[in-house]
Write a protein that holds these residues in place. Structure first.
Motif, short mmCIF file in Angstrom:
data_model
loop_
_atom_site.label_atom_id
_atom_site.label_comp_id
_atom_site.label_asym_id
_atom_site.label_seq_id
_atom_site.Cartn_x
_atom_site.Cartn_y
_atom_site.Cartn_z
N TYR A 211 46.71 37.87 45.50
CA TYR A 211 46.51 39.32 45.45
C TYR A 211 45.91 39.75 44.11
O TYR A 211 45.03 40.61 44.07
N SER A 212 46.43 39.13 43.04
CA SER A 212 45.90 39.47 41.71
C SER A 212 44.42 39.13 41.61
O SER A 212 43.62 39.90 41.07
N GLU A 213 44.08 37.93 42.16
CA GLU A 213 42.67 37.54 42.14
C GLU A 213 41.82 38.49 42.97
O GLU A 213 40.74 38.92 42.53
N LYS B 256 42.54 41.56 43.76
CA LYS B 256 42.51 42.87 43.12
C LYS B 256 41.47 42.90 42.00
O LYS B 256 40.71 43.88 41.85
N THR B 257 41.42 41.78 41.26
CA THR B 257 40.43 41.70 40.18
C THR B 257 39.01 41.72 40.74
O THR B 257 38.13 42.44 40.25
N ARG B 258 38.83 40.90 41.79
CA ARG B 258 37.52 40.85 42.42
C ARG B 258 37.14 42.20 43.01
O ARG B 258 36.00 42.66 42.89
N PHE B 259 38.12 42.86 43.66
CA PHE B 259 37.84 44.17 44.25
C PHE B 259 37.48 45.19 43.18
O PHE B 259 36.60 46.04 43.36
N SER B 260 38.20 45.10 42.04
CA SER B 260 37.89 46.03 40.94
C SER B 260 36.48 45.81 40.43
O SER B 260 35.76 46.77 40.13
N GLU B 261 36.11 44.51 40.34
CA GLU B 261 34.74 44.22 39.89
C GLU B 261 33.71 44.76 40.87
O GLU B 261 32.68 45.31 40.48
N ILE B 262 34.04 44.61 42.18
CA ILE B 262 33.12 45.11 43.20
C ILE B 262 33.02 46.62 43.15
O ILE B 262 31.95 47.22 43.29
N GLU B 263 34.22 47.28 42.94
CA GLU B 263 34.21 48.74 42.87
C GLU B 263 33.40 49.25 41.70
O GLU B 263 32.80 50.32 41.75
#
Length: 281
Positions: free
Chosen positions: A193-195, A197-204
């Motif tokens: 989930y942390s990974e 979330k990080t990836r999603f944040s980068e995408i956002e």
């Protein structure tokens, strides 16, 4: 009558002269027929050791001593020493005086009979006590059997509870192992989930582009075919607009409107380029 033998009576006297007096008195009474007893021995002694050996196992022991202080003390000493080794002890008082020649055998006989009667009365009282004890013993036995039964039931219940505890302990250990496995999976999911979330944040954080067909948008916007797309690529490559990418017949832009707006800019630029190409040199 039952087959039980006569009551065994033994008499302790102080000396040999007393043996003669007691024997003479016993000749005038049939103790076996009258009381179902027998005088098995007359023991002349003042020794505790001799007396204890001579009367051991007797049903009744008559201690025949004089009525003076010495006789009383000797009787008390015998009574105390003989407790527990004979059935019953009774004091028999000889008539006062040591001149056996003048002792009345009838008085001695009466004292013997009275002592035997007292022993019998005491025995009757003892029988009642014995019956009471037997009744109490029976009650105790009944209670003991009841308690024994309860104890057995409690043992069975205890065994059942122990088995249940062992089963529950095994289940608990299994659940602990399962919990540890779930915790490991949870930790792995947390990491995933942390990974994500990080990836999603980068995408956002990135401005994602939508891709459209250049020809379709051009026809939609200008109601004509764009013709050679290389001209459109050429202008775009030279201006290099932010957020616009072209190639392979497609345009990538933040939105459809942004893509159409950029095509309008290109169309205007192409008008000027075409005019320059038509001007005489």
């Amino acid at each position: 009558m039952d087959n039980k033998g006569p009551v065994d009576v033994r008499i302790i006297v102080e000396g040999a002269s007393d043996v003669e007096s007691v024997s003479r008195a016993l000749q005038k009474v049939s103790l076996g027929a009258k009381y179902h007893i027998t005088v098995s021995s007359i023991v002349p002694t003042t020794s505790l050791e001799i007396a204890m050996k001579a009367v051991e196992g007797a049903d009744i022991v008559l201690i025949a001593t004089d009525v003076d202080q010495t006789g009383r003390e000797l009787a008390d000493k015998f009574r105390e020493a003989l407790k527990g080794i004979v059935g019953h002890i009774e004091r028999m008082k000889l008539p006062y005086g040591h001149d056996v020649e003048y002792l009345d055998p009838e008085l001695i006989r009466e004292e013997i009979e009275n002592a035997i009667i007292r022993a019998g009365l005491h025995t009757i009282s003892g029988v009642k006590d014995l019956r009471d004890m037997e009744h109490a013993l029976n009650e105790c036995n009944g209670k003991l059997e009841e308690l024994s039964s309860e104890n057995s039931a409690l043992k069975e219940e205890n065994k059942r509870l122990r088995d249940e505890i062992e089963t529950e302990r095994a289940t608990l250990n299994s659940l602990k192992d399962e919990l540890m496995g779930v915790r490991e999976k949870f930790r792995a999911l947390e990491e995933q989930y942390s990974e994500l979330k990080t990836r999603f944040s980068e995408i956002e954080e990135k401005n994602l582009l939508e891709t459209f067909s250049i020809r379709e948008l051009w026809n939609e916007a200008f109601d004509e075919d764009p013709g050679d797309l290389e001209r459109i690529y050429f202008v775009t490559d030279h201006i290099k607009p932010d957020g616009i990418i072209m190639g392979q017949g497609s345009i990538a832009a933040p939105s459809r409107d942004d893509a159409i707006e950029w095509l309008r800019i290109i169309k205007s630029a192409l008008v000027f380029v075409e005019k320059d190409d038509e001007s005489p040199e």
